[in-house]
Scaffold this motif. Sequence first.
Motif, PDB file in Angstrom:
ATOM      1  N   LEU A  10       0.801  -1.226   0.000  1.00 59.99           N
ATOM      2  CA  LEU A  10       0.000   0.000   0.000  1.00 59.99           C
ATOM      3  C   LEU A  10       0.835   1.277   0.000  1.00 59.99           C
ATOM      4  O   LEU A  10       0.524   2.197  -0.751  1.00 59.99           O
ATOM      5  N   PRO A  11       1.899   1.393   0.800  1.00 62.23           N
ATOM      6  CA  PRO A  11       2.703   2.629   0.707  1.00 62.23           C
ATOM      7  C   PRO A  11       3.315   2.825  -0.674  1.00 62.23           C
ATOM      8  O   PRO A  11       3.447   3.951  -1.136  1.00 62.23           O
ATOM      9  N   LEU A  12       3.655   1.749  -1.343  1.00 60.76           N
ATOM     10  CA  LEU A  12       4.204   1.873  -2.699  1.00 60.76           C
ATOM     11  C   LEU A  12       3.147   2.358  -3.670  1.00 60.76           C
ATOM     12  O   LEU A  12       3.416   3.173  -4.544  1.00 60.76           O
ATOM     13  N   LEU A  13       1.927   1.844  -3.531  1.00 57.99           N
ATOM     14  CA  LEU A  13       0.842   2.264  -4.417  1.00 57.99           C
ATOM     15  C   LEU A  13       0.511   3.735  -4.222  1.00 57.99           C
ATOM     16  O   LEU A  13       0.187   4.431  -5.164  1.00 57.99           O
ATOM     17  N   SER A  14       0.588   4.212  -2.990  1.00 56.60           N
ATOM     18  CA  SER A  14       0.245   5.609  -2.735  1.00 56.60           C
ATOM     19  C   SER A  14       1.258   6.560  -3.345  1.00 56.60           C
ATOM     20  O   SER A  14       0.978   7.720  -3.572  1.00 56.60           O
ATOM     21  N   ALA A  15       2.465   6.089  -3.618  1.00 62.13           N
ATOM     22  CA  ALA A  15       3.499   6.931  -4.214  1.00 62.13           C
ATOM     23  C   ALA A  15       3.372   7.015  -5.723  1.00 62.13           C
ATOM     24  O   ALA A  15       3.986   7.861  -6.346  1.00 62.13           O
ATOM     25  N   CYS A  16       2.583   6.150  -6.317  1.00 65.70           N
ATOM     26  CA  CYS A  16       2.440   6.111  -7.773  1.00 65.70           C
ATOM     27  C   CYS A  16       1.588   7.277  -8.264  1.00 65.70           C
ATOM     28  O   CYS A  16       0.641   7.681  -7.607  1.00 65.70           O
ATOM     29  N   THR A  17       1.933   7.784  -9.417  1.00 63.83           N
ATOM     30  CA  THR A  17       1.076   8.744 -10.100  1.00 63.83           C
ATOM     31  C   THR A  17       0.244   7.957 -11.087  1.00 63.83           C
ATOM     32  O   THR A  17       0.767   7.297 -11.965  1.00 63.83           O
ATOM     33  N   TRP A  18      -1.055   8.025 -10.925  1.00 63.14           N
ATOM     34  CA  TRP A  18      -1.940   7.226 -11.743  1.00 63.14           C
ATOM     35  C   TRP A  18      -2.425   7.967 -12.976  1.00 63.14           C
ATOM     36  O   TRP A  18      -3.041   7.382 -13.845  1.00 63.14           O
ATOM     37  N   VAL A  19      -2.176   9.255 -13.045  1.00 64.13           N
ATOM     38  CA  VAL A  19      -2.682  10.077 -14.137  1.00 64.13           C
ATOM     39  C   VAL A  19      -1.504  10.700 -14.878  1.00 64.13           C
ATOM     40  O   VAL A  19      -0.645  11.321 -14.268  1.00 64.13           O
ATOM     41  N   GLU A  20      -1.486  10.544 -16.186  1.00 64.82           N
ATOM     42  CA  GLU A  20      -0.421  11.117 -17.016  1.00 64.82           C
ATOM     43  C   GLU A  20      -0.945  12.353 -17.741  1.00 64.82           C
ATOM     44  O   GLU A  20      -2.063  12.345 -18.254  1.00 64.82           O
ATOM     45  N   LEU A  21      -0.147  13.385 -17.803  1.00 70.34           N
ATOM     46  CA  LEU A  21      -0.499  14.604 -18.531  1.00 70.34           C
ATOM     47  C   LEU A  21      -0.266  14.371 -20.018  1.00 70.34           C
ATOM     48  O   LEU A  21       0.823  13.952 -20.424  1.00 70.34           O
ATOM     49  N   SER A  22      -1.295  14.635 -20.818  1.00 73.02           N
ATOM     50  CA  SER A  22      -1.128  14.477 -22.262  1.00 73.02           C
ATOM     51  C   SER A  22      -0.212  15.585 -22.789  1.00 73.02           C
ATOM     52  O   SER A  22      -0.159  16.671 -22.213  1.00 73.02           O
ATOM     53  N   PRO A  23       0.522  15.316 -23.875  1.00 76.88           N
ATOM     54  CA  PRO A  23       1.446  16.335 -24.397  1.00 76.88           C
ATOM     55  C   PRO A  23       0.758  17.661 -24.721  1.00 76.88           C
ATOM     56  O   PRO A  23       1.306  18.730 -24.440  1.00 76.88           O
TER      57      PRO A  23
END
Length: 102
Positions: A10-23
């Motif tokens: 769970l701490p590893l998952l919370s560090a992930c960015t789940w949303v990528e900015l489109s160019p």
Amino acid sequence: MRLIALAALLPLLSACTWVELSPQASAIKVIPAGNPSSCQKLGEVAVSVKDKVAFYERNQVKVRDELETLARNESLTLQADTIQPLTQPVDGEQRFAAFRCR
């Protein structure tokens, strides 16, 4: 044993960015609350992300960043070049105004 493994991940998952900015969305500006000068309001964008994973609450700064990224991505559909938060994030949801200012 599975519960221990899940708790460790769970701490590893919370560090992930789940949303990528489109160019294309990288050019969209985010302005603070107030009345933007010489801008045409094009509409509003409502976005949401997970603010909790199981019983673990995600980092609120990351949630806020992901909401902003999603709003920038979504504002492309309105052909906006600027967004402005209309509300504070609540339960992983937030509304933004979309403008054309250039």
